[in-house]
Design a protein around this motif. Structure first.
Motif, short mmCIF file in Angstrom:
data_model
loop_
_atom_site.label_atom_id
_atom_site.label_comp_id
_atom_site.label_asym_id
_atom_site.label_seq_id
_atom_site.Cartn_x
_atom_site.Cartn_y
_atom_site.Cartn_z
N LEU A 88 42.40 45.94 30.18
CA LEU A 88 40.99 46.26 29.94
C LEU A 88 40.18 44.98 29.72
CD1 LEU A 88 38.62 48.18 29.22
CD2 LEU A 88 39.51 48.19 26.87
N LEU A 89 40.71 44.06 28.90
CA LEU A 89 39.98 42.83 28.62
C LEU A 89 39.80 42.00 29.88
CD1 LEU A 89 41.71 41.85 25.25
CD2 LEU A 89 39.56 43.08 25.57
N GLY A 90 40.83 41.91 30.70
CA GLY A 90 40.70 41.17 31.95
C GLY A 90 39.69 41.79 32.88
N ARG A 91 39.64 43.12 32.90
CA ARG A 91 38.66 43.82 33.74
C ARG A 91 37.24 43.51 33.28
NH1 ARG A 91 41.42 48.21 33.65
NH2 ARG A 91 40.18 49.44 32.19
N ALA A 92 37.03 43.51 31.95
CA ALA A 92 35.70 43.20 31.42
C ALA A 92 35.28 41.78 31.77
CB ALA A 92 35.70 43.41 29.90
N LEU A 93 36.22 40.84 31.66
CA LEU A 93 35.89 39.44 31.98
C LEU A 93 35.57 39.27 33.47
CD1 LEU A 93 38.62 37.69 29.82
CD2 LEU A 93 36.15 37.57 29.44
N ARG A 94 36.31 39.96 34.33
CA ARG A 94 36.07 39.83 35.77
C ARG A 94 34.72 40.43 36.17
NH1 ARG A 94 41.59 41.11 35.75
NH2 ARG A 94 41.15 43.30 36.24
N THR A 148 41.19 25.39 35.57
CA THR A 148 39.82 24.97 35.33
C THR A 148 39.23 25.76 34.17
OG1 THR A 148 38.90 26.61 36.84
CG2 THR A 148 39.61 24.50 37.80
N PRO A 149 38.13 25.28 33.55
CA PRO A 149 37.49 26.06 32.48
C PRO A 149 37.07 27.45 32.93
CG PRO A 149 36.69 23.80 32.48
CD PRO A 149 37.55 23.95 33.70
N ALA A 150 36.62 27.57 34.20
CA ALA A 150 36.21 28.89 34.69
C ALA A 150 37.39 29.84 34.75
CB ALA A 150 35.56 28.75 36.07
N GLU A 151 38.58 29.32 35.16
CA GLU A 151 39.77 30.17 35.20
C GLU A 151 40.22 30.56 33.79
OE1 GLU A 151 41.87 28.54 39.31
OE2 GLU A 151 42.30 27.54 37.41
N GLN A 152 40.15 29.61 32.87
CA GLN A 152 40.52 29.93 31.49
C GLN A 152 39.59 30.97 30.89
OE1 GLN A 152 40.84 26.43 29.09
NE2 GLN A 152 42.11 25.33 30.56
N ALA A 153 38.31 30.94 31.27
CA ALA A 153 37.35 31.90 30.73
C ALA A 153 37.67 33.32 31.15
CB ALA A 153 35.94 31.53 31.17
N PRO A 178 27.79 33.76 34.27
CA PRO A 178 29.20 34.03 33.96
C PRO A 178 29.68 33.15 32.81
CG PRO A 178 28.86 33.68 36.31
CD PRO A 178 27.60 33.27 35.64
N PRO A 179 30.80 33.50 32.20
CA PRO A 179 31.33 32.65 31.11
C PRO A 179 31.86 31.34 31.66
CG PRO A 179 32.89 34.40 31.66
CD PRO A 179 31.65 34.68 32.45
N ASP A 180 31.64 30.26 30.93
CA ASP A 180 32.15 28.95 31.34
C ASP A 180 33.23 28.43 30.39
OD1 ASP A 180 30.62 28.44 29.15
OD2 ASP A 180 29.13 27.20 30.18
N HIS A 181 33.59 29.26 29.39
CA HIS A 181 34.69 28.94 28.49
C HIS A 181 35.19 30.25 27.90
CE1 HIS A 181 31.09 29.05 25.90
NE2 HIS A 181 31.90 29.50 24.98
N PRO A 182 36.39 30.29 27.36
CA PRO A 182 36.89 31.54 26.80
C PRO A 182 36.00 32.05 25.67
CG PRO A 182 38.69 29.99 27.10
CD PRO A 182 37.42 29.23 27.34
#
Length: 687
Positions: A282-288, A240-245, A309-313
């Motif tokens: 680190l980037l994944g932690r920031a996104l989560r 989903t777009p949320a997962e990609q974000a 929250p982000p809805d796209h990357p």
């Protein structure tokens, strides 16, 4: 292959124990600062403990590192120092891997005592150079070796280009005003004298729960795979777009030179920078954390900015270590999001709206902030940056050092609210000539938001001018700086308001009675990123000092006043002449053809200025401006305080009308509408 007798190993062990703090300090210096202080402390201790050689023949000395080159060291200390150095150099480029087997610390974070500004500056400089340069500096300043010994030891430890590393270390030492030797021997670089703090308790609890849930899912999956007909193959489905974000691998990255060949010069043209730009953990932690902030996360948002929250990357702008804080900056097309991860505190998120940014308003962002200082991350099209004090318009700007990743040295902040106004530092930026059309230098001011504020200026109209005034320009020429020196302290009221730009419009110049000189009327317009703005009118009589403030004539919020959509404004103040006589002074923008005062004091005048004798400091009078097309300028805005507080009577921000109307009718209509218009008509060229 390498043989060592038991006597060699015993001598090495004795040297290691005797000089253990010295060796650990050297290892701590050479290890990548991007590891963070806690991991560097543990890794430095682990490397020194692993530096003890073994007896007998070994096929892979140093745990798999290449064999030593040249003769063996002559004594035990030289041996363990060489092995420590080789192990530390081997960590360059793989700082994200696990810690050595020993020591292990659970539930605590360890870090050396914090140093002062000089130590922090040296740490920042060390983080921008390779490990071989840090090793050369340590061998020179900590170990006291001469040039030949440093070069030989670096070569035997496997460092690439020891001569270049030595030259870079010498340059780094020259750039350190306080002396690198004294700083490296301070507590900031002592991993044997540490402080302790608990790890993030909430995050630790969440990770434990997640591990339990993951184990349960894995067990269920194993059971399903073992069932008849179950081959364990995953069922493919589109994410989903949320997962990609939330996938760090899908972050958008702009190529390095795109800014020099694009028609859209804003944050979308920024490349990804910083030493941790490839750290997916680190980037994944920031996104989560952005998507689902854990309890305790500090969240700050500029006025009118969403924290959804982000809805796209999003686009990655920066990831790296800033003053011992891991920082990630992301851009989703509308907002900037700054994720900060201190070692000994909970993470923070800062949101700022930046849609419709341009070459100037997209030229920098605040990458770090401390007690009385801040740092900018510069756009790639900025070729030079300097700092100047708005309250000292005649003083030249002084240059500011910028690291290769675009991070500036520390810049002092303006004084806090209630702390006086003895200085007001701003940054002066010069765009690269590769940007295309010539763009003059421009000023940005920090007002406690993630993005600094663009300062502009519109000069006074020529004598006898009528109609629209010239477009606004950059606030860097002497006239603009002189005006900003007298209005800069008013910027403090705009802190944290999500302001995009602030412009000074000198809409009138008035000759004062009794030979009192000339006064300038200025309308200061603050535009926010979300649209609405505020306007403040000031009366600037002749000044004794360049930074003498003017008198506030009034303020209007949530209005188009002093913008290009309503360039009509009238202000009035009581003024006392050198002889002690009082006057009512009033002035209007160039389209004002006459002024009428009504009430207790009645006066009329032709042209955009009026000076009428008054019985005292606060005559009960209302001033209305007559426009050249037959319209009128009425009141819209709050009055200032009385003359005892240095404020003036009021400001009238008018709206053009197609018919002649009385001042009373205009005032009633504007009070009902609750808005007004006025101000300079156009943006500065190139912005």
């Amino acid at each position: 292959m390498d043989e060592r007798t038991r006597a060699d190993v015993e001598r090495a062990e004795a040297a290691l124990v005797e000089h253990y703090p010295r060796l650990v300090r050297l290892a701590y210096l050479v290890l990548p600062p991007s590891m963070g202080r806690h991991r560097r402390v543990l890794t430095a201790h682990g490397l020194v403990q692993r530096a003890l050689p073994r007896t007998g023949r070994r096929r892979h000395p140093d745990g798999g590192l290449p064999a030593q080159r040249g003769p063996l060291p002559e004594n035990g200390y030289d041996l363990v120092r060489l092995r420590t150095l080789r192990l530390a150099l081997a960590h360059e480029g793989r700082a994200g891997r696990g810690l050595p087997a020993v020591p292990q610390v659970w539930g605590l974070r360890l870090f050396p005592r914090a140093g002062g500004a000089d130590e922090l500056a040296l740490e920042q400089a060390l983080s921008a150079v390779p490990a071989s340069v840090r090793a050369a500096l340590g061998l020179w300043q900590l170990e006291g070796l001469d040039e030949d010994a440093v070069r030989a030891l670096l070569e035997r430890a496997g460092a690439t280009d020891p001569e270049a590393a030595q030259r870079a270390a010498e340059q780094l030492d020259r750039d350190t005003g306080a002396g690198a030797a004294a700083l490296l021997n301070s507590g900031e670089f002592d991993p044997c004298t540490v402080q302790t703090r608990p790890t993030d308790l909430l995050r630790r609890r969440q990770r434990l729960r997640a591990a339990v849930a993951l184990a349960a899912v894995a067990a269920i999956g194993a059971v399903v795979a073992a069932l008849p007909g179950g081959d364990g193959a995953p069922v493919g489905r589109p994410s989903t777009p949320a997962e990609q974000a939330l996938d760090p691998a899908k972050l958008l990255r702009t190529r390095n030179e795109q800014w020099s060949d694009t028609a859209r010069v804003d944050f979308t043209a920024w490349p990804a920078r910083g030493r941790q730009a490839g750290d997916k953990e680190l980037l994944g932690r920031a996104l989560r954390v952005w998507a689902a902030p854990p309890a305790g996360t500090r969240i700050t948002a500029s006025a009118g900015t969403s924290t959804r929250p982000p809805d796209h990357p999003p686009q990655l702008l920066y990831a790296g270590l800033i003053d011992n804080v891991m920082v990630v900056v992301l851009h989703d097309g509308e907002r900037l999001v700054r994720y900060a991860e201190p070692e000994d505190a909970t993470p923070t998120l800062h949101f700022a709206r930046v849609d419709d940014a341009d070459l100037t308003t997209g030229a920098a962002l605040v990458i770090g902030r401390g007690n009385g200082w801040m740092r900018y991350l510069l756009a790639p099209w900025i070729s030079d940056v300097a700092v100047r004090d708005l309250l000292a318009p005649g003083a030249p700007p002084h240059g500011l050092h910028v690291a290769p990743d675009g991070v500036t040295d520390r810049i002092p902040q303006p004084p806090p609210a209630g702390g006086g106004c003895g200085h007001w530092p701003v940054a002066q930026f010069r765009p690269s000539t590769r940007i295309g059309a010539p763009v003059p230098p421009f000023l940005l001011a920090d007002l406690n938001d993630l993005v600094p504020v663009h300062l502009t200026y519109v000069p006074p109209p020529p004598a006898g001018a009528a109609g629209p005034v010239a477009g606004q320009r950059e606030a860097t020429d002497p006239a603009a700086l002189a005006t900003w020196a007298r209005t800069a302290c008013g910027l403090g009221a705009l802190r944290g308001a999500g302001v995009r730009s602030v412009g000074n419009w000198a809409f009138a110049v008035q000759r004062l009675p009794e030979g009192g000189g000339s006064a300038t009327w200025v309308c200061t317009r603050a535009d926010t990123w979300r649209g609405p703005g505020s306007a403040t009118v000031r009366f600037l009589p002749p000044a004794v000092r360049p930074g003498d403030p003017g008198r506030t004539a009034g303020r209007s919020d949530g209005t188009a006043a002093c913008s290009r959509y309503g360039p009509h404004v009238v202000g009035d103040v009581p003024w006392r002449s050198p002889s002690g006589k009082w006057y009512l002074l009033a002035a209007g923008s160039p389209d004002v053809d006459g002024l009428d005062a009504t009430g207790a004091l009645r006066a009329t005048g032709k042209g955009p200025a009026l000076a009428a004798p008054a019985p005292g400091p606060a005559p009960a009078a209302e001033v209305v401006g007559r426009l050249r097309n037959g319209g009128a300028c009425g009141r819209s805005g709050r009055r200032g305080g009385g003359p005892a507080r240095g404020a003036a009577r009021g400001v009238r921000l008018g709206q053009e009308s197609g018919q002649k109307v009385s001042g009373f009718a205009v005032r009633v209509a504007l009070r009902r509408a609750g808005a007004g218009t006025g101000g300079p008509p156009a943006r500065a060229p190139g912005t």
